[in-house]
Design a protein around this motif. Structure first.
Motif, mmCIF file in Angstrom:
data_model
loop_
_atom_site.group_PDB
_atom_site.id
_atom_site.type_symbol
_atom_site.label_atom_id
_atom_site.label_comp_id
_atom_site.label_asym_id
_atom_site.label_seq_id
_atom_site.Cartn_x
_atom_site.Cartn_y
_atom_site.Cartn_z
ATOM 1 N N GLU A 1 -6.589 -12.804 -5.300
ATOM 2 C CA GLU A 1 -6.594 -11.354 -5.444
ATOM 3 C C GLU A 1 -5.274 -10.760 -4.959
ATOM 4 O O GLU A 1 -4.714 -11.195 -3.961
ATOM 5 C CB GLU A 1 -7.748 -10.740 -4.633
ATOM 6 C CG GLU A 1 -9.127 -11.041 -5.191
ATOM 7 C CD GLU A 1 -10.210 -10.301 -4.435
ATOM 8 O OE1 GLU A 1 -9.894 -9.660 -3.395
ATOM 9 O OE2 GLU A 1 -11.378 -10.357 -4.870
ATOM 10 N N VAL B 1 -10.069 -5.940 -9.254
ATOM 11 C CA VAL B 1 -10.808 -5.994 -7.992
ATOM 12 C C VAL B 1 -11.557 -4.679 -7.816
ATOM 13 O O VAL B 1 -10.937 -3.611 -7.794
ATOM 14 C CB VAL B 1 -9.853 -6.228 -6.800
ATOM 15 C CG1 VAL B 1 -10.630 -6.171 -5.483
ATOM 16 C CG2 VAL B 1 -9.145 -7.568 -6.936
ATOM 17 N N ARG C 1 -4.114 -6.960 -3.917
ATOM 18 C CA ARG C 1 -4.762 -5.701 -3.637
ATOM 19 C C ARG C 1 -3.754 -4.572 -3.476
ATOM 20 O O ARG C 1 -2.608 -4.781 -3.048
ATOM 21 C CB ARG C 1 -5.627 -5.823 -2.372
ATOM 22 C CG ARG C 1 -6.698 -6.904 -2.497
ATOM 23 C CD ARG C 1 -7.455 -7.078 -1.200
ATOM 24 N NE ARG C 1 -8.294 -5.925 -0.913
ATOM 25 C CZ ARG C 1 -9.524 -5.739 -1.397
ATOM 26 N NH1 ARG C 1 -10.064 -6.645 -2.205
ATOM 27 N NH2 ARG C 1 -10.203 -4.668 -1.086
ATOM 28 N N GLU D 1 -14.083 -2.270 -5.543
ATOM 29 C CA GLU D 1 -14.512 -2.068 -4.167
ATOM 30 C C GLU D 1 -15.038 -0.655 -4.010
ATOM 31 O O GLU D 1 -14.296 0.309 -4.174
ATOM 32 C CB GLU D 1 -13.339 -2.298 -3.214
ATOM 33 C CG GLU D 1 -13.723 -2.284 -1.742
ATOM 34 C CD GLU D 1 -12.536 -2.619 -0.867
ATOM 35 O OE1 GLU D 1 -11.813 -1.677 -0.474
ATOM 36 O OE2 GLU D 1 -12.310 -3.816 -0.616
ATOM 37 N N MET E 1 -0.999 -5.488 1.740
ATOM 38 C CA MET E 1 -1.554 -4.663 0.652
ATOM 39 C C MET E 1 -0.488 -3.669 0.187
ATOM 40 O O MET E 1 0.141 -2.989 1.004
ATOM 41 C CB MET E 1 -2.794 -3.917 1.115
ATOM 42 C CG MET E 1 -3.475 -3.102 0.037
ATOM 43 S SD MET E 1 -5.038 -2.436 0.623
ATOM 44 C CE MET E 1 -5.626 -1.557 -0.800
ATOM 45 N N ARG F 1 -9.171 -1.691 -6.745
ATOM 46 C CA ARG F 1 -8.289 -1.933 -5.611
ATOM 47 C C ARG F 1 -7.415 -3.173 -5.826
ATOM 48 O O ARG F 1 -7.118 -3.901 -4.882
ATOM 49 C CB ARG F 1 -9.118 -2.083 -4.330
ATOM 50 C CG ARG F 1 -9.747 -0.784 -3.861
ATOM 51 C CD ARG F 1 -8.693 0.211 -3.364
ATOM 52 N NE ARG F 1 -9.270 1.497 -2.953
ATOM 53 C CZ ARG F 1 -9.100 2.620 -3.609
ATOM 54 N NH1 ARG F 1 -8.375 2.639 -4.713
ATOM 55 N NH2 ARG F 1 -9.646 3.744 -3.182
ATOM 56 N N GLY F 2 -7.015 -3.392 -7.073
ATOM 57 C CA GLY F 2 -6.119 -4.496 -7.351
ATOM 58 C C GLY F 2 -6.593 -5.320 -8.531
ATOM 59 O O GLY F 2 -7.413 -4.863 -9.344
#
Length: 369
Positions: A191, A176, A193, A178, A1, A183-184
């Motif tokens: 994905e 993304v 992230r 969350e 990440m 978060r990405g």
């Protein structure tokens, strides 16, 4: 990440990655095509707004910081990569301005070295200039940067940084989510992230932000350019008249631009623009009459209200940041914009007052598709 995921591989995205990477952050940059091949490749590279006195303080503050920083940036990238961005200080002459008095007043108020010069002195300094001009102002320290080489140099610098990854051919399809934060991003490979995601996709930024129900007032504005090849000493300074400019490169290439067209995402060069640009080139530099350009292309600028970019966190979407909407001045404003972004993300004292660029209050809710 990653710590930071950057969406967009133009000069603003590349320089953001370079700036944040040098702070020790783990950075991933994604670009749907090749880095540096959109507006950053297509522009002229003048390290000044075309008419700086016609902009407000927000643009001026970024421009002044960047102009002072560019020579050191060019030298640093050359030393680090062996690829010279060619920051070329030639000065700039503005010819037959309708608002010359305002330009000179702006220069006095901002302590900028712009002064009126006799037109005969301009012809002495720039023998290639056409004869039809009556008055001029000059700023001696203005540089131009060879923007395709700047992008190449930045890409090479990132390749050498172990904490930075660049993914080309990676088109982003959405974000993304969350626990109420971004978060990405999602792309074809899956994905990607990160703790923070920075949208730096130029004219395409609004399309991505619309997926969150936000309307970003950044729209594509087409600009067409032509290129000539002359002797290395043919043109000694940048010259600008009637909204058109000629920019000398060190090797004798001369760029002439540019058009301003609202044509959506169409980047097709047109015969009409070619004829208009050739007429401007021959008026500025009569020796070009009858000489065929060696290049003609178009790019899409990220048009924004008053040319003020969006730099900062998106309200209501933790983890999502913007560095986009630089309109005609992306190359001019990029160093300061990227440094300001880094200052804000790292929660340190910003180089300039950050509020004019904040997305808060400048985005509006839009219906989701």
């Amino acid at each position: 990440m990653s710590d930071v995921l950057l969406v967009g591989g133009g000069v603003v995205g590349l320089l953001s990655a370079w700036t944040l990477g040098r702070e020790g952050l783990r950075v991933t940059l994604v670009e749907r095509g090749e880095t540096g091949r959109e507006a950053s490749w297509a522009g002229g590279g003048i390290v000044s707004p075309l008419y700086p006195w016609r902009y407000g303080r927000a643009v001026a503050n970024l421009a002044h910081w960047s102009q002072d920083f560019y020579p050191a940036l060019g030298q640093q990238l050359l030393e680090d990569t062996g690829v010279d961005p060619e920051v070329h200080v030639t000065g700039l002459y503005w010819l037959d301005l309708d608002d010359q008095a305002e330009a000179l007043a702006w220069a006095r108020a901002n302590a900028r070295p712009l002064r009126e010069v006799d037109i005969s002195a301009v012809h002495d300094a720039v023998p290639a200039l056409g004869a039809g001009f009556r008055k001029a102002v000059h700023m001696p320290g203005v540089a131009n940067v060879r923007n395709p080489r700047l992008a190449r140099s930045l890409r090479e610098a990132l390749r050498r940084m172990p904490n930075v990854e660049v993914r080309e051919g990676c088109e982003v399809g959405g974000f993304v989510h969350e626990q109420g934060a971004i978060r990405g991003v999602r792309c074809a490979a899956g994905e990607l992230r990160a703790e923070a995601t920075v949208l730096a996709a130029g004219a395409w930024s609004g399309e991505l932000l619309a997926s969150l129900g936000l309307e970003l007032p950044v729209a594509p504005v087409k600009g067409q350019m032509i290129l000539y090849k002359c002797a290395a000493d043919f043109l000694s300074s940048m010259v600008l008249a009637k909204g058109r400019y000629a920019i000398p490169r060190r090797d004798g290439h001369i760029l002439v631009g540019s058009t301003l067209e609202h044509a959506g995402f169409d980047k097709t060069p047109t015969d009409e623009a070619l004829a208009s640009l050739r007429a401007s080139a021959e008026e500025l530099l009569p020796a070009l009459a009858g000489q065929a350009p060696v290049g003609h292309w178009a790019g899409l600028r990220p048009g924004s209200p008053e040319g003020i970019p969006f730099i900062g966190q998106v309200p209501g979407h933790e983890g999502l940041w913007l560095n986009t909407g630089h309109y005609r001045n992306g190359l001019v404003l990029a160093p300061a914009s990227c440094r300001l972004l880094a200052d804000l993300m790292l929660k340190r004292e910003p180089i300039i007052e950050a509020q004019p660029y904040a997305p808060e209050g400048r985005l509006v809710a839009a219906p989701l598709a």
